[in-house]
Design a protein around this motif. Structure first.
Motif, PDB file in Angstrom:
ATOM      1  N   UNK A  22      -5.917   5.036  -1.470  1.00 20.78           N
ATOM      2  CA  UNK A  22      -6.447   4.752  -0.267  1.00 20.78           C
ATOM      3  C   UNK A  22      -8.029   4.558  -1.441  1.00 20.78           C
ATOM      4  N   UNK A  23      -8.544   2.831  -0.706  1.00 24.57           N
ATOM      5  CA  UNK A  23     -10.261   2.228  -1.877  1.00 24.57           C
ATOM      6  C   UNK A  23     -10.792   2.742  -0.692  1.00 24.57           C
ATOM      7  N   UNK A  30       2.973  -2.844  -8.805  1.00 24.05           N
ATOM      8  CA  UNK A  30       2.732  -1.640  -9.567  1.00 24.05           C
ATOM      9  C   UNK A  30       1.469  -0.963  -8.415  1.00 24.05           C
ATOM     10  N   UNK A  31       2.105   0.416  -8.531  1.00 28.72           N
ATOM     11  CA  UNK A  31       0.835   1.253  -7.703  1.00 28.72           C
ATOM     12  C   UNK A  31      -0.097   1.203  -8.896  1.00 28.72           C
ATOM     13  N   UNK A  32      -1.563   1.300  -8.010  1.00 30.01           N
ATOM     14  CA  UNK A  32      -2.866   1.804  -8.290  1.00 30.01           C
ATOM     15  C   UNK A  32      -3.120   2.426  -7.519  1.00 30.01           C
ATOM     16  N   UNK A  42     -12.886  -0.896  -5.509  1.00 29.92           N
ATOM     17  CA  UNK A  42     -11.985  -2.007  -5.595  1.00 29.92           C
ATOM     18  C   UNK A  42     -12.040  -2.249  -7.012  1.00 29.92           C
ATOM     19  N   UNK A  43     -13.000  -2.052  -7.869  1.00 27.04           N
ATOM     20  CA  UNK A  43     -12.636  -2.853  -9.475  1.00 27.04           C
ATOM     21  C   UNK A  43     -10.938  -2.436  -9.651  1.00 27.04           C
ATOM     22  N   UNK A  44     -10.917  -0.899  -9.419  1.00 29.31           N
ATOM     23  CA  UNK A  44      -9.489   0.019 -10.152  1.00 29.31           C
ATOM     24  C   UNK A  44      -8.837  -1.500  -9.077  1.00 29.31           C
ATOM     25  N   UNK A  45      -8.524  -2.191  -7.976  1.00 23.68           N
ATOM     26  CA  UNK A  45      -7.077  -2.647  -7.770  1.00 23.68           C
ATOM     27  C   UNK A  45      -7.610  -4.496  -8.493  1.00 23.68           C
ATOM     28  N   UNK A  46      -9.047  -4.577  -8.794  1.00 27.87           N
ATOM     29  CA  UNK A  46      -9.086  -6.045  -9.060  1.00 27.87           C
ATOM     30  C   UNK A  46      -8.806  -5.947 -10.519  1.00 27.87           C
ATOM     31  N   UNK A  77       0.678  -1.127  -0.300  1.00 25.02           N
ATOM     32  CA  UNK A  77      -0.642   0.132  -0.139  1.00 25.02           C
ATOM     33  C   UNK A  77       0.758   1.161  -0.224  1.00 25.02           C
ATOM     34  N   UNK A  78       0.184   2.145  -0.048  1.00 34.13           N
ATOM     35  CA  UNK A  78       1.060   3.221  -0.148  1.00 34.13           C
ATOM     36  C   UNK A  78       1.479   3.982   0.587  1.00 34.13           C
TER      37      UNK A  78
END
Length: 258
Positions: free
Chosen positions: A197-198, A249-251, A226-230, A152-153
């Motif tokens: 942050x999600x 990979x940073x999202x 959540x879908x961004x990470x998925x 995580x960040x």
């Protein structure tokens, strides 16, 4: 033989995917994303009722198989039993997503206790090691497999209130990079996804108070879903990422602070 199309590279038909902490938030989105691409999914979670609800939803909506297993990933015995049950049920383990994580729940390191550390590190770091160790022997035998761990960040030192959690996430990064180089010769890839942050049930209360302040740190002026990470997890597990391993990979929507 012609190169697979991009759509074919995202085909997980009959693959066996394990997602820890898969009963809610990012984990649930990951489970549903793989199911939408025809994978069989194990939802491993301490909340068995929620895991069973997700499993039932997946089987109904995506016409694939789903297995709910009550699992405390901080227990090596639990992790091993969960992996063995998955292999017995689905015949293999092709993708492991070590999504489960836990913070101390305190506002500063000084306010935390060794008991807080044990639980947070037990789930966030030892949980990753436990499940990875249990899965790798099967993947080595298969000569294939993909493991996706989480940072995580906070692992970069950006969140003083998350010192223990951030430390565990930093451990996940070093662990992943090193083990990836041990097992690459067996056709196994390992990478790390590092979400910003999600918006999840776990962050809902905190964001109710700090949303506007937090948004100032994101170039895209929104928080993660959540879908961004998925989506990123699915990409890293797919054949489209077949030459990517030992990477982070940073999202994070263009996180601004260093």
């Amino acid at each position: 033989m012609s190169e697979k199309s991009l759509a074919e590279k995202f085909d997980f038909t009959d693959d066996s995917v394990v997602v820890t902490g898969g009963a809610s938030g990012i984990g649930r989105a990951v489970c549903e994303t793989f199911a939408a691409h025809d994978a069989n999914v194990t939802i491993a979670d301490v909340d068995i009722d929620a895991a069973e609800t997700v499993a039932a939803t997946i089987e109904e909506e995506y016409d694939t198989r789903a297995l709910a297993i009550e699992t405390d990933v901080s227990s090596y015995d639990d992790a091993t039993e969960m992996i063995e049950t998955t292999v017995d049920e689905f015949g293999s383990i092709d993708v492991l997503v070590n999504n489960a994580g836990l913070s101390t729940g305190t506002s500063s390191f000084l306010e935390s206790t060794p008991e807080d550390w044990d639980r947070a590190v037990g789930v966030t770091y030892f949980g990753t090691m436990n499940c990875t160790h249990a899965a790798l022997s099967h993947m080595v035998d298969q000569e294939s497999g993909c493991i996706i761990n989480y940072a995580s960040d906070s692992y970069k030192g950006n969140d003083p209130s998350l010192a223990v959690y951030g430390g565990a996430k930093a451990g996940n990064v070093a662990f992943t990079k090193n083990v990836a180089k041990e097992v690459g010769e067996h056709g196994i890839r390992m990478n790390v996804v590092s979400p910003g942050t999600t918006e999840t049930p776990a962050t809902e209360e905190w964001l109710a108070e700090y949303r506007e302040k937090v948004l100032e740190s994101y170039a895209l002026n929104r928080l993660g879903k959540p879908q961004d990470i998925a989506n990123t997890v699915a990409f890293l597990a797919s054949d489209a990422a077949e030459w990517i391993t030992a990477e982070v990979v940073s999202v994070n929507g263009g996180y601004i602070r260093g």
